[in-house]
Scaffold this active site. Structure first.
Site, PDB file in Angstrom:
ATOM      1  N   TYR A  12       0.824  -1.216   0.000  1.00 48.42           N
ATOM      2  CA  TYR A  12       0.000   0.000   0.000  1.00 48.42           C
ATOM      3  C   TYR A  12       0.856   1.264   0.000  1.00 48.42           C
ATOM      4  O   TYR A  12       0.411   2.314  -0.428  1.00 48.42           O
ATOM      5  CB  TYR A  12      -0.903   0.034   1.240  1.00 48.42           C
ATOM      6  CG  TYR A  12      -2.293  -0.498   1.005  1.00 48.42           C
ATOM      7  CD1 TYR A  12      -2.621  -1.194  -0.154  1.00 48.42           C
ATOM      8  CD2 TYR A  12      -3.288  -0.316   1.946  1.00 48.42           C
ATOM      9  CE1 TYR A  12      -3.888  -1.694  -0.351  1.00 48.42           C
ATOM     10  CE2 TYR A  12      -4.564  -0.814   1.754  1.00 48.42           C
ATOM     11  CZ  TYR A  12      -4.852  -1.502   0.599  1.00 48.42           C
ATOM     12  OH  TYR A  12      -6.120  -1.995   0.420  1.00 48.42           O
ATOM     13  N   LYS A  58       6.489 -13.802   5.961  1.00 47.61           N
ATOM     14  CA  LYS A  58       7.280 -14.632   5.051  1.00 47.61           C
ATOM     15  C   LYS A  58       8.760 -14.306   5.328  1.00 47.61           C
ATOM     16  O   LYS A  58       9.561 -14.033   4.420  1.00 47.61           O
ATOM     17  CB  LYS A  58       6.858 -14.275   3.612  1.00 47.61           C
ATOM     18  CG  LYS A  58       7.354 -15.187   2.551  1.00 47.61           C
ATOM     19  CD  LYS A  58       6.652 -16.526   2.502  1.00 47.61           C
ATOM     20  CE  LYS A  58       7.346 -17.390   1.469  1.00 47.61           C
ATOM     21  NZ  LYS A  58       7.203 -18.817   1.676  1.00 47.61           N
ATOM     22  N   ASP A  96       2.646 -19.065   3.969  1.00 49.63           N
ATOM     23  CA  ASP A  96       2.105 -20.186   3.179  1.00 49.63           C
ATOM     24  C   ASP A  96       1.600 -21.292   4.089  1.00 49.63           C
ATOM     25  O   ASP A  96       0.551 -21.899   3.849  1.00 49.63           O
ATOM     26  CB  ASP A  96       3.125 -20.708   2.156  1.00 49.63           C
ATOM     27  CG  ASP A  96       4.541 -20.759   2.694  1.00 49.63           C
ATOM     28  OD1 ASP A  96       4.939 -19.801   3.370  1.00 49.63           O
ATOM     29  OD2 ASP A  96       5.248 -21.745   2.459  1.00 49.63           O
ATOM     30  N   ASP A 142      -4.315  -9.309   2.901  1.00 49.86           N
ATOM     31  CA  ASP A 142      -5.288  -9.182   1.818  1.00 49.86           C
ATOM     32  C   ASP A 142      -5.708 -10.570   1.346  1.00 49.86           C
ATOM     33  O   ASP A 142      -6.904 -10.898   1.268  1.00 49.86           O
ATOM     34  CB  ASP A 142      -4.603  -8.416   0.669  1.00 49.86           C
ATOM     35  CG  ASP A 142      -5.590  -7.872  -0.333  1.00 49.86           C
ATOM     36  OD1 ASP A 142      -6.791  -7.885  -0.040  1.00 49.86           O
ATOM     37  OD2 ASP A 142      -5.161  -7.443  -1.418  1.00 49.86           O
TER      38      ASP A 142
END
Ligand code: NAP
Length: 407
Positions: free
Chosen positions: A149, A217, A268, A292
């Site tokens: 963003y 991540k 993940d 998101d």
């Protein structure tokens, strides 16, 4: 006389007769808003016997604003949100062309609404692709101002991209950037990470929840995603030692006692865990992009976007909103599910401290689903359901209030 709501440090001070701003929204927005306002007003009236009442004040944004003022996001709307602090909105069209990328993103940025809060839970009877959707009751805190963003995207071959490639390659690192790469910059700050994680932990404390997980991540992006995790652990050590213990300390033999357990998961792996063992999670804190993906995937497990609520909360303003878009093909048909704005209203009532009205709506909505009186999106997935229009579904919820209030 109605009063302004004051929000200080993300918490609302509300009188019995507060002014709340609303943006009707584009496309399906007007249908949904009409149904939602009726539900919210009825719940407040029934829950407090007329002692409390919201004074609604409309502000313009989107197509309605453009038609009336020539601007997509008029300055008056911005001034009003600044002054009155609390708003709820329907979906807004993203204008094609022009300077505004998305009105929703613009509002979040103008008011620094850094926490995007999305509770995802299953209501009895809602059609779901999962075998045990009842195991899902998770609130996501998604950072709203950084990561993609606040990032920059430079086109392949542009002067900026070429300069960055040249600069990075001049560091003589193990890897070199390829010529003509497009370049994206992903900023994650300590302040931005810690204030979001703090909101998630404070929410868990307020709700009496016992688990908060940081999703990242960091195995691949050590100094953005990895630092998000590290700054979260640092915050807990410095400010929440008496209330929060880490999963790692427990693995080393410590007892959690009454403390909240803070853990972290690679993004993940978090996706598959939410599918397989969602009941092991209660509050998740994520950066922007992971959040998101994760929030829509989570919403899909419990009935989809039609009933997925959301809030954007900053230190001094808060805007509650539907998570879906304007679904233009259904505009004006009085057809779609108003559940997303209604449940955003439930979140707003809780934020105002009006828990009785919030709980009344949740129970009445659940009753409507239990009776299989639903809008097209649910009706097409349920055996023997009665198809209701958007307004009729709102009315069904209102009608159920006296039933559930009597229980
Ligand atoms: P969308 O408006 O969310 O609609 C996509 C599909 O989702 C609809 O065709 C419908 O599926 C289902 N859906 C959405 N809202 C529903 C509801 N209340 N009840 C039942 N089903 C619902 O997504 P889009 O078509 O990609 O976007 C349209 C516009 O909305 C764009 O201008 C976009 O920028 C904007 N947008 C705004 C927001 C926001 O204001 N927060 C968010 C996202 C998108 P079926 O046809 O399969 O029934």
């Amino acid at each position: 006389m109605a009063d302004k709501v004051i929000i200080k440090d993300g918490k609302a001070e509300v009188s019995d007769n507060p002014i709340v701003l609303f943006i009707e929204g584009d496309g399906i927005g007007p249908d949904i808003w009409k149904a939602s306002q009726r539900v919210l007003d009825s719940a407040v009236e029934i829950a407090y016997g007329g002692k409390k009442k919201i004074e609604w004040q409309e502000i313009l944004a989107g197509e309605k604003a453009f038609d009336q003022t020539g601007e997509w996001l008029p300055q008056k709307t911005i001034d009003d949100i600044k002054e009155y602090s609390l708003a709820i909105k329907g979906p807004l069209t993203t204008p094609v062309g022009g300077g505004i990328r998305s009105l929703n993103v613009a509002l979040r940025q103008i008011f620094d609404l850094f926490a995007c809060v999305r509770p995802v839970k299953w209501y009895q009877g809602v059609p779901s692709p999962m075998k045990r959707p009842d195991k899902f009751d998770i609130t996501l805190f998604r950072e709203n101002t950084e990561d993609v963003y606040a990032g920059f995207d430079f086109e392949s071959g542009s002067e900026e991209a070429n300069k960055i490639i040249e600069l990075v390659n001049s560091f003589n690192l193990e890897k070199q950037l390829r010529d003509l790469s497009g370049i994206g910059i992903k900023p994650i700050s300590k302040m931005g990470s810690q204030r979001l994680i703090k909101s998630a932990i404070d929410y868990a404390i307020k709700k009496g929840l016992k688990k908060v997980h940081l999703i990242h991540k960091g195995n691949i992006m050590k100094y953005t995603e990895g630092s998000f995790r590290d700054w979260g652990y640092e915050l807990v050590k410095e400010k929440y030692a008496d209330k929060v213990i880490t999963e790692e300390e427990i693995w080393d033999g410590a007892e959690a006692g009454d403390k909240i357990v803070l853990g972290n998961r690679i993004a993940d792996s978090a996706f598959q865990q939410l599918l397989l063992r969602p009941d092991e999670y209660q509050v998740l804190a994520t950066m922007n992009l992971n959040g998101d993906f994760l929030s829509d995937a989570a919403a899909a497990q419990v009935g989809g976007l039609g009933i997925a609520p959301g809030a954007n909360i900053g230190y001094e303003q808060a805007i509650f909103e539907a998570t879906h878009g304007t679904a233009p093909k259904y505009a004006g048909l009085d057809k779609v599910n108003p559940g997303s704005v209604i449940l955003s209203g439930v979140m707003m009532l809780e934020f105002m401290g009006w828990d009785e009205a919030a709980s009344l709506i949740e129970k009445a909505l659940e009753k409507a689903i239990e009776k299989k009186t639903v809008t097209y999106d649910f009706e097409r997935q349920m055996e023997g359901a009665t198809l209701l229009k958007c307004s009729e579904f709102g009315q069904a919820i209102v009608d159920n209030m006296s039933l559930v209030a009597a229980v």
